[in-house]
Design a protein around this motif. Structure first.
Motif, mmCIF file in Angstrom:
data_model
loop_
_atom_site.group_PDB
_atom_site.id
_atom_site.type_symbol
_atom_site.label_atom_id
_atom_site.label_comp_id
_atom_site.label_asym_id
_atom_site.label_seq_id
_atom_site.Cartn_x
_atom_site.Cartn_y
_atom_site.Cartn_z
ATOM 1 N N MET A 114 0.918 -1.084 -0.026
ATOM 2 C CA MET A 114 0.025 -0.017 0.169
ATOM 3 C C MET A 114 0.904 1.328 0.090
ATOM 4 O O MET A 114 1.766 1.273 0.828
ATOM 5 C CB MET A 114 -0.681 -0.143 1.254
ATOM 6 N N ASN A 115 0.635 2.214 -0.950
ATOM 7 C CA ASN A 115 1.504 3.341 -1.018
ATOM 8 C C ASN A 115 1.041 4.412 -0.180
ATOM 9 O O ASN A 115 0.159 4.348 0.605
ATOM 10 C CB ASN A 115 1.548 3.781 -2.394
ATOM 11 N N ARG A 116 1.971 5.748 -0.080
ATOM 12 C CA ARG A 116 1.510 6.671 0.928
ATOM 13 C C ARG A 116 0.051 7.169 0.419
ATOM 14 O O ARG A 116 -0.629 7.639 1.378
ATOM 15 C CB ARG A 116 2.683 7.626 0.476
ATOM 16 N N VAL A 117 -0.273 7.411 -0.915
ATOM 17 C CA VAL A 117 -1.594 8.005 -1.002
ATOM 18 C C VAL A 117 -2.806 6.887 -0.268
ATOM 19 O O VAL A 117 -3.809 7.553 0.271
ATOM 20 C CB VAL A 117 -1.763 8.313 -2.443
ATOM 21 N N SER A 118 -2.533 5.654 -0.433
ATOM 22 C CA SER A 118 -3.690 4.771 -0.217
ATOM 23 C C SER A 118 -3.850 4.903 1.152
ATOM 24 O O SER A 118 -4.601 4.650 2.004
ATOM 25 C CB SER A 118 -3.164 3.371 -0.683
ATOM 26 N N PRO A 122 11.382 4.933 -0.002
ATOM 27 C CA PRO A 122 9.839 5.218 0.754
ATOM 28 C C PRO A 122 8.886 5.372 -0.234
ATOM 29 O O PRO A 122 9.105 5.737 -1.359
ATOM 30 C CB PRO A 122 10.428 6.650 1.275
ATOM 31 N N ASP A 123 7.589 4.751 0.120
ATOM 32 C CA ASP A 123 6.540 4.875 -0.542
ATOM 33 C C ASP A 123 6.768 3.835 -2.150
ATOM 34 O O ASP A 123 6.397 4.540 -3.089
ATOM 35 C CB ASP A 123 6.003 6.333 -0.971
ATOM 36 N N PHE A 124 7.511 2.981 -1.881
ATOM 37 C CA PHE A 124 7.686 2.044 -2.978
ATOM 38 C C PHE A 124 6.774 1.841 -3.958
ATOM 39 O O PHE A 124 5.610 1.238 -3.383
ATOM 40 C CB PHE A 124 8.669 1.118 -2.710
ATOM 41 N N ASP A 125 6.586 1.977 -5.133
ATOM 42 C CA ASP A 125 5.462 1.720 -6.060
ATOM 43 C C ASP A 125 6.145 0.683 -6.898
ATOM 44 O O ASP A 125 6.768 1.153 -8.004
ATOM 45 C CB ASP A 125 4.886 2.713 -6.764
ATOM 46 N N PRO A 126 5.701 -0.731 -7.062
ATOM 47 C CA PRO A 126 6.025 -1.648 -8.099
ATOM 48 C C PRO A 126 5.857 -1.163 -9.320
ATOM 49 O O PRO A 126 6.367 -1.869 -10.346
ATOM 50 C CB PRO A 126 5.570 -2.952 -7.637
ATOM 51 N N SER A 171 10.097 -5.776 -12.688
ATOM 52 C CA SER A 171 9.658 -4.749 -13.741
ATOM 53 C C SER A 171 9.873 -3.011 -13.007
ATOM 54 O O SER A 171 9.944 -2.533 -13.702
ATOM 55 C CB SER A 171 8.130 -4.644 -14.020
ATOM 56 N N TYR A 172 10.316 -3.324 -11.704
ATOM 57 C CA TYR A 172 10.394 -1.960 -10.999
ATOM 58 C C TYR A 172 11.761 -1.423 -11.085
ATOM 59 O O TYR A 172 12.307 -0.574 -10.809
ATOM 60 C CB TYR A 172 9.869 -1.726 -9.825
#
Length: 699
Positions: A1-5, A464-468, A548-549
C-alpha cells in the motif's frame, strides 16, 4: 500500500471517528489527527540527519543488573567533533538520566558492588556513585592513563602507555636535529593502519593502587618491541584480572618486524604478581587468541581462538580451560559457524555469544560441561531470531540479557532480551524521535540461484513509498572484508537507509566469503577473489533486473576495500550491466598493493603469496583489475584516503589515471587526513555529497 492509499484509509477512519460524539471517540479523533499530522510531516532522511543521530554505547551494568550505564555521542557540525556523555536507566524500563555532562568523553572502567562508577575522563580515573554524588578525581598521572583495569580487590591496576624501544624517528636517533622529520627502518612493520612506526610500543604496566594512588609500575614487556594491547585496534579487553587478584592476563603478539607483518599468532600471557613469572597460556595455538574472560568463580577461563596462523578471517571458536586441572575444551569447534563475541552467565554454567547467521547476527548459548574432558559435543542453541542484529552482550540481569542491537534502518540501541519469551524490549530509545520524522524504507530478503547452482541470499532495501509500478535506479553494494558479513548492521557512511531514501533500490548479496552460511562458504573466497564472488554479484543483480520496477538503464555498483576491488573488477567484466561505478579505497593493482600494504599475513593467505611466485598467477593475472582495463568504458568515482596503509593511496591514483587517460568520465576524491574509513564529520559530509552527486550525474 503506497503513501496515498494509507492516507486515504486514515482519512476515512478519521471521518468515521468524527461522526461519533462519545468522549472516547473524541480521544480516538485526537490520536488519529496526531497520526495523520505525523504522517504528513514525514520526510526522507538526508546525510545531515545521519550525523545528527546519537551514537549509543553500552558501558556496563550495576552489580545487581538493575541499572544500565550507557554513553551517547552527539556530533556538532559547528565544531566538527563529537561530545560523549554518560547516562543511567533502569534495565526493566524507565527514563534515561544524565550522569555526566563535562566537556570531553567519559568511558566506564567498572561499576563496583557499592554502585560506584569508576570511569576514565581526560586520561584520569574518576568516581561517581549511581546515587548522584559529585564526581571525584582519583588519579593525577602525568600523561594520563589508558586501557585501565582494576584488580577485583582494588589493590592493583593494569594500564597501558607508549614506550620508546627503537629510535626509528630522526628526532630520537639524532637528538641534535630537532627540526628533522625522517623515519629509518631495517625491517617491516614500519607502518600500520594509519600510523608510522616511530619505535614506540604500547606496553602493559602493573602497579599497586590505593585510593587513586598508583605505586611504582612494572612494565610487563620491558625492553621488548611488542604491542599490548594489540595494534591497531586492541583495547582494555586485552587485559583481564584473575578473580583472586593474584595474577593478570594480557594479549600480545610477541613477534617483531617481518615476523610481525606475516603472522596473526597472538597469545594470552599470565603474569603472577607474587612470583613475577610470566607464562604463555596458549603456547602451541597458532592463530589469534584473545578476549580472555574468567567466570565469576574463577575456576574457568574462556577466550576466543583461531587455529591458523596468517588467516585473519579463520573460524573463531570459544576455548574453555579449567584453571585447576588444565583440562581444555573447544566449545564451538564442532559448530559450522564463527563466533563474534561472548560472555559468561552469572552462574558460570553457560556461555552466551553472538554470531552471524543467514544474513543477521543472533544470540546463542552453549552449556559448559562440568567435566571438560567429555567426548560428547556441547549443544549450541540459537536464542534470538528476527530481522535485526544482536551486535553485542552487555550482561545478565533479572529476566534476561542486556544486549545491543541494530537494523539497517536503526542505529545501535540497547535492549533487554527475555530468555523465556525470546523477545527484545527496548531499554534506550535515544533516536526514536528522529527516526519518527523519516519516511520508512522497506527491507526484504531475497534468494537467487548463483551461477554454480547454490542459493544466494541478498538483502534488498526499497525507497520510501515504493511503488512496483514505477521504475527505480538500482545500486549493487559490494561488501568489503572480504570475509565481513552483510547483515542488519548500521553504518554512518555506507548507510542503505539513506541511499534508499534518495530514491534508489539497493541490493546487498551475501556472496561467497561471508560468515553466516557455513565455514566453507566463508572460506571459499580465499585465493578466488575475482572468481565465484564476482559471479555471485552478477547473479544477484541479473536476478533483480528481471523485476519490472528496476530500471535496467540505471544500475550502478558501489563498494569499499574488497568491495572497491569488486567495483574495479566489475568495471572490466560487467558486459554493459552497469552505468556507473563508485569505489572507495579499492585494490586496483594487486602487484603494487602486495608491495605496499602492511598486514602481509592477509595478502599471503588470501592471495596465495607474493606475485613473483608463479603459482599465484591466477590471482595476479586473471583476478587483477588492472589486467582488465582494456574493457573499461563506464563512468567511475574513486575515493581514497591519504593515511590508508591497508590499501595505500597509489591504488586509487592508479585507477583514476587509467580512467582519465582512457577518456572515461571519472572523478578522484582524495581525503588526505583519512585512513581506510572517513572519521571526520565534515569530511563525511563531503563524501556523502560527492557520492550522491555522482549518482545524480551518472544514473
Amino acid at each position: 500500500m503506497n503513501r496515498v492509499s494509507i492516507l486515504t484509509v486514515l482519512l476515512l477512519m478519521g471521518a468515521s471517528a468524527m461522526g461519533q460524539r462519545a468522549p472516547e471517540k473524541n480521544i480516538e479523533k485526537s490520536v488519529l489527527t496526531s497520526k495523520i499530522n505525523n504522517y504528513l510531516n514525514k520526510r526522507v532522511m538526508s546525510s545531515e540527519d545521519l550525523w545528527k543521530l546519537g551514537r549509543v554505547s553500552a558501558e556496563g551494568l550495576s552489580a545487581d543488573g538493575s541499572i544500565l550505564i550507557y554513553g551517547v555521542s552527539n556530533y556538532s557540525f559547528e565544531e566538527n567533533k563529537s561530545e560523549k556523555n554518560l547516562y543511567t536507566i533502569p534495565t526493566q524500563g524507565g527514563i534515561g538520566k544524565e550522569f555526566t555532562n563535562e566537556s570531553g568523553g567519559e568511558s566506564v572502567v567498572e561499576i563496583t558492588s557499592d554502585n560506584d562508577v569508576i570511569y576514565l575522563y581526560k586520561g584520569q580515573i574518576w568516581k561517581k556513585n549511581l546515587s548522584g554524588t559529585s564526581p571525584v578525581q582519583l588519579t593525577d598521572v602525568e600523561g594520563g592513563l589508558s586501557n585501565v583495569k582494576l584488580s577485583p580487590d582494588k589493590k592493583h591496576i593494569i594500564y597501558s602507555k607508549q614506550v620508546l624501544i627503537n629510535k626509528n624517528h630522526s628526532k630520537d636517533k639524532y637528538v641534535d636535529l630537532t627540526k628533522s622529520n625522517v623515519y629509518i627502518y631495517d625491517n617491516l612493520d614500519y607502518r600500520h593502519w594509519d600510523s608510522e612506526n616511530d619505535g614506540r610500543f604500547n606496553h602493559p604496566f602493573v602497579a599497586s593502587y590505593e585510593n587513586g594512588k598508583i605505586g611504582e609500575a612494572i612494565d610487563l614487556l620491558e625492553g621488548q618491541p611488542f604491542y599490548s594491547p594489540t595494534a591497531p585496534f586492541g583495547g582494555s579487553e586485552d587485559f583481564t584480572w584473575a578473580p583472586d587478584s593474584k595474577s593478570v592476563l594480557y594479549v600480545c603478539k610477541k613477534k617483531y618486524g617481518n615476523d610481525y607483518a606475516t603472522s596473526t599468532n597472538t597469545d594470552i600471557y599470565q603474569y603472577n604478581l607474587q612470583t613475577k613469572v610470566t607464562s604463555n597460556l596458549t603456547d602451541g595455538m597458532l592463530g589469534y587468541d584473545n578476549h580472555p574472560i574468567y567466570n565469576t568463580a574463577g575456576n574457568r577461563l574462556a577466550w576466543m581462538s583461531m587455529k591458523t596462523d596468517g588467516y585473519e578471517a579463520d573460524k573463531n571458536d570459544i576455548i574453555v580451560v579449567d584453571a585447576v586441572s588444565g583440562a581444555k575444551l573447544n566449545l564451538t569447534g564442532h559448530w559450522d559457524e564463527t563466533v563474534n563475541s561472548f560472555t559468561w552467565s552469572k552462574d558460570g554454567k553457560r556461555i552466551y555469544f553472538v554470531a552471524p547467521t543467514k544474513g543477521t547476527v543472533q544470540l546463542f548459548v552453549v552449556d559448559v560441561p562440568t567435566n571438560l574432558n567429555i567426548r560428547s559435543l556441547p549443544v549450541i542453541q540459537q536464542l534470538s531470531n528476527g530481522q535485526f542484529d544482536v551486535s553485542g552482550i552487555v550482561g545478565e540481569t533479572k529476566g534476561g540479557l542486556v544486549v545491543t542491537s541494530t537494523k539497517m534502518t536503526q542505529a545501535t540501541e540497547i535492549y533487554l532480551f527475555n530468555l523465556k519469551t525470546k523477545l527484545l524490549s527496548p531499554i534506550t530509545t535515544v533516536n526514536d524521535a528522529k527516526y519518527a520524522q523519516f519516511e520508512e524504507t522497506k527491507v526484504e530478503g531475497r534468494f537467487t540461484k548463483a551461477s554454480d547452482g547454490e542459493d544466494l541470499f541478498s538483502w534488498v532495501i526499497y525507497p520510501p513509498d515504493f511503488d512496483p509500478k514505477k521504475k527505480y535506479p538500482t545500486l549493487l553494494f559490494c561488501q568489503g572484508g572480504p570475509q565481513s558479513a552483510t547483515t542488519q548492521g548500521y553504518s554512518f557512511r555506507w548507510n542503505f537507509q539513506l541511499m534508499a531514501s534518495q530514491g534508489y533500490i539497493v541490493i546487498l548479496p551475501n556472496r561467497r566469503g561471508m560468515p553466516g552460511w557455513g565455514t566453507k562458504w566463508n572460506k571459499d573466497i580465499s585465493k578466488d577473489w575475482g572468481g565465484q564472488p564476482i559471479r555471485d554479484y552478477l547473479s544477484a543483480i541479473d536476478d533483480l533486473k528481471k523485476e519490472s520496477y528496476v530500471d535496467n538503464d540505471r544500475i550502478g555498483a558501489i563498494g569499499a576495500s574488497y568491495g572497491g576491488y569488486s567495483v574495479f573488477m566489475l568495471a572490466g567484466v560487467h558486459d554493459g550491466r552497469f552505468k556507473s561505478f563508485i569505489s572507495h579505497c579499492g585494490l586496483f593493482n594487486m602487484e603494487s598493493w602486495y608491495g605496499t600494504t602492511e598486514e602481509l599475513f592477509f595478502a599471503n593467505y588470501d592471495l596465495g603469496g607474493p606475485y613473483w611466485d608463479k603459482t599465484n598467477n591466477k590471482t595476479f593475472q586473471d583476478f587483477n583489475p588492472i589486467k582488465h582495463i582494456d574493457k573499461w568504458n563506464t563512468p567511475i568515482l574513486i575515493f581514497q584516503g591519504g593515511k590508508d596503509y591497508r590499501v595505500p593511496v597509489g591504488q586509487g591514483q592508479e585507477a583514476f589515471q587509467v580512467a582519465q587517460l582512457k577518456g572515461i568520465k571519472s572523478r578522484f576524491v582524495y581525503l588526505p587526513e583519512e585512513n581506510h574509513w572517513v572519521l571526520s564529520g565534515h569530511n563525511a559530509q563531503v563524501w556523502q555529497r560527492e557520492f550522491f552527486g555522482w549518482l545524480k550525474e551518472t544514473l
